[in-house]
Design an enzyme around this catalytic site. Structure first.
Site, PDB file in Angstrom:
ATOM      1  N   ASN A   1      -9.877  14.219   7.638  1.00  0.00           N
ATOM      2  CA  ASN A   1     -10.643  13.372   8.227  1.00  0.00           C
ATOM      3  C   ASN A   1     -11.828  12.644   7.445  1.00  0.00           C
ATOM      4  O   ASN A   1     -12.744  13.368   7.207  1.00  0.00           O
ATOM      5  CB  ASN A   1     -11.110  13.786   9.544  1.00  0.00           C
ATOM      6  CG  ASN A   1     -12.028  13.084  10.170  1.00  0.00           C
ATOM      7  OD1 ASN A   1     -12.325  11.891  10.010  1.00  0.00           O
ATOM      8  ND2 ASN A   1     -12.997  13.567  11.210  1.00  0.00           N
TER       9      ASN A   1
ATOM     10  N   LYS B   1     -13.815  10.417   7.804  1.00  0.00           N
ATOM     11  CA  LYS B   1     -15.072   9.947   8.502  1.00  0.00           C
ATOM     12  C   LYS B   1     -15.452   8.748   7.755  1.00  0.00           C
ATOM     13  O   LYS B   1     -14.651   7.698   7.534  1.00  0.00           O
ATOM     14  CB  LYS B   1     -16.012  11.194   8.413  1.00  0.00           C
ATOM     15  CG  LYS B   1     -15.607  12.550   9.198  1.00  0.00           C
ATOM     16  CD  LYS B   1     -16.603  13.192   9.207  1.00  0.00           C
ATOM     17  CE  LYS B   1     -16.113  14.737   9.710  1.00  0.00           C
ATOM     18  NZ  LYS B   1     -16.886  15.701  10.084  1.00  0.00           N
TER      19      LYS B   1
ATOM     20  N   HIS C   1     -13.238  13.299  18.715  1.00  0.00           N
ATOM     21  CA  HIS C   1     -13.853  13.855  17.690  1.00  0.00           C
ATOM     22  C   HIS C   1     -15.549  14.170  18.208  1.00  0.00           C
ATOM     23  O   HIS C   1     -16.015  13.474  19.096  1.00  0.00           O
ATOM     24  CB  HIS C   1     -14.149  13.177  16.537  1.00  0.00           C
ATOM     25  CG  HIS C   1     -14.464  14.029  15.299  1.00  0.00           C
ATOM     26  ND1 HIS C   1     -15.703  14.220  15.113  1.00  0.00           N
ATOM     27  CD2 HIS C   1     -13.758  14.761  14.292  1.00  0.00           C
ATOM     28  CE1 HIS C   1     -15.914  15.158  14.233  1.00  0.00           C
ATOM     29  NE2 HIS C   1     -14.739  15.278  13.684  1.00  0.00           N
TER      30      HIS C   1
ATOM     31  N   GLU D   1     -18.320  14.112  17.106  1.00  0.00           N
ATOM     32  CA  GLU D   1     -19.096  13.001  16.361  1.00  0.00           C
ATOM     33  C   GLU D   1     -19.181  11.882  17.274  1.00  0.00           C
ATOM     34  O   GLU D   1     -20.191  11.235  17.472  1.00  0.00           O
ATOM     35  CB  GLU D   1     -19.044  12.678  15.097  1.00  0.00           C
ATOM     36  CG  GLU D   1     -19.396  13.817  13.960  1.00  0.00           C
ATOM     37  CD  GLU D   1     -18.844  13.880  12.615  1.00  0.00           C
ATOM     38  OE1 GLU D   1     -18.075  12.688  12.232  1.00  0.00           O
ATOM     39  OE2 GLU D   1     -18.922  14.955  11.875  1.00  0.00           O
TER      40      GLU D   1
ATOM     41  N   GLU E   1     -12.477  22.277  17.224  1.00  0.00           N
ATOM     42  CA  GLU E   1     -13.597  22.239  16.204  1.00  0.00           C
ATOM     43  C   GLU E   1     -14.910  22.783  16.661  1.00  0.00           C
ATOM     44  O   GLU E   1     -15.419  21.791  17.563  1.00  0.00           O
ATOM     45  CB  GLU E   1     -13.593  20.757  15.677  1.00  0.00           C
ATOM     46  CG  GLU E   1     -12.474  20.107  15.224  1.00  0.00           C
ATOM     47  CD  GLU E   1     -12.771  19.131  14.247  1.00  0.00           C
ATOM     48  OE1 GLU E   1     -12.278  19.143  13.055  1.00  0.00           O
ATOM     49  OE2 GLU E   1     -13.004  18.008  14.652  1.00  0.00           O
TER      50      GLU E   1
ATOM     51  N   GLY F   1     -19.322  20.265   8.993  1.00  0.00           N
ATOM     52  CA  GLY F   1     -20.057  19.954   8.074  1.00  0.00           C
ATOM     53  C   GLY F   1     -21.352  20.702   7.829  1.00  0.00           C
ATOM     54  O   GLY F   1     -22.188  20.591   7.089  1.00  0.00           O
TER      55      GLY F   1
ATOM     56  N   SER G   1     -15.555  22.981   8.530  1.00  0.00           N
ATOM     57  CA  SER G   1     -15.757  23.678   7.032  1.00  0.00           C
ATOM     58  C   SER G   1     -14.742  24.584   6.598  1.00  0.00           C
ATOM     59  O   SER G   1     -14.770  25.591   6.137  1.00  0.00           O
ATOM     60  CB  SER G   1     -17.092  24.340   7.185  1.00  0.00           C
ATOM     61  OG  SER G   1     -18.175  23.805   7.448  1.00  0.00           O
TER      62      SER G   1
ATOM     63  N   GLY H   1     -15.003  17.134   4.983  1.00  0.00           N
ATOM     64  CA  GLY H   1     -15.553  16.989   3.534  1.00  0.00           C
ATOM     65  C   GLY H   1     -14.709  17.415   2.513  1.00  0.00           C
ATOM     66  O   GLY H   1     -14.498  16.622   1.541  1.00  0.00           O
TER      67      GLY H   1
HETATM   68  P1  PGA Z   1     -15.568  19.222   8.066  1.00  0.00           P
HETATM   69  O1  PGA Z   1     -15.318  18.479   9.206  1.00  0.00           O
HETATM   70  O2  PGA Z   1     -14.323  20.085   7.303  1.00  0.00           O
HETATM   71  O3  PGA Z   1     -16.609  18.680   7.057  1.00  0.00           O
HETATM   72  O4  PGA Z   1     -16.610  20.635   8.601  1.00  0.00           O
HETATM   73  C1  PGA Z   1     -14.449  18.629  10.092  1.00  0.00           C
HETATM   74  C2  PGA Z   1     -14.159  17.709  10.991  1.00  0.00           C
HETATM   75  O5  PGA Z   1     -15.167  17.142  11.575  1.00  0.00           O
HETATM   76  O6  PGA Z   1     -13.062  17.151  11.289  1.00  0.00           O
END
Ligand code: PGA
Length: 255
Positions: free
Chosen positions: A14, A16, A100, A102, A172, A178, A218, A240
């Site tokens: 992803n 983002k 998601h 976010e 998640e 993140g 993460s 990330g």
């Molecule tokens: P992250 O994000 O691996 O940076 O924690 C995962 C996600 O939001 O899909």
């Protein structure tokens, strides 16, 4: 014969809201070159501006797919700024992220809206990657199963078995996204098991044993193997670390 868990494997990146068109193309090319002919399905979920070019880059690579990060709940028409399922399909997408955390947080996406987005994805031949997970406060209150069950119910309970069999799930926990804090393999496995039991109760044993349930939050080259080895963790949704070709490829290879 592949085992049920092998059949469920999937790793999605992803991106983002990162990378301009050139940087995205460079990243995709580097990943595709390094992946070679892996037999684990891989998806790049990129910002909309990348999708057309990305489809050209992954075209011909074995088991590599393109996905959107969001989809409109409407079919078409006067919805400025939105992108429809048909439009995603037309630029070569076969997956799309729905719900998601976010987007739930930044755009107040409700369960009702997400159920409509899941339906739009399926109506257009896209595989929804339906995301859900609890916040830190909810986990500290011991409410993680209650929250997860509600989010599953809101987004998916309207589907019939045939439709549900085309959905991918991504657990998640918001507190792990993140932040560098990963759910421990045991913590993640416990919720994944709970999700599979929920699927069994609502859609039956066959759906429960064939649905891919990804973990996100993460995931890194150093923890991917242990997470993916849990019986009910079928792969990852990688934020990330999906922006660094070496990291993303080593996560895929962690299987
Ligand atoms: P992250 O994000 O691996 O940076 O924690 C995962 C996600 O939001 O899909």
């Amino acid at each position: 014969m592949a085992t049920p868990k092998e059949m469920r494997r999937l790793v999605a990146g992803n991106w983002k809201m990162n990378l301009d068109l050139q940087a995205g193309s460079d990243l995709a090319k580097a990943c595709v070159d390094a992946l070679g002919s892996q037999n684990i399905p891989v998806v790049f979920c990129a910002p909309a501006i990348h999708l057309h070019a990305l489809s050209g880059i992954v075209n011909g690579a074995s088991n590599v797919h393109v996905g959107g990060q969001d989809i409109s709940s409407h079919e078409s028409g006067a919805h400025t700024g939105e992108i429809s399922g048909m439009q995603l399909k037309s630029v070569g997408c076969s997956y799309v992220i729905v719900g998601h955390s976010e987007r739930r947080a930044d755009h107040g996406e409700s369960g009702e809206l997400l159920a409509a987005k899941v339906s739009q994805a399926l109506a257009n031949g896209l595989t929804p990657i339906y995301c859900f997970g609890e916040t830190l406060e909810q986990r500290e209150a011991g409410d993680e199963q209650k929250v997860v069950a509600l989010q599953l119910q809101e987004g998916l309970a309207h589907l019939d078995v045939e439709a549900m069999n085309k959905v991918v799930l991504a657990y998640e926990p918001v507190w792990a996204i993140g932040t560098g804090k990963t759910a421990s393999p045991a913590q993640a496995q416990a919720i994944h098991k709970f999700i599979r039991l929920w699927l069994d109760a609502r859609f039956g044993e066959s759906t429960a044993s064939t649905t891919s349930i990804l973990y996100g939050g993460s995931v890194k080259p150093t923890n991917a193997n242990e997470l993916f080895n849990q019986p009910d963790i079928d792969g990852g949704l990688i934020g990330g670390a999906s922006l660094k070709p070496a990291d993303f490829v080593s996560i895929v290879n962690a299987y």
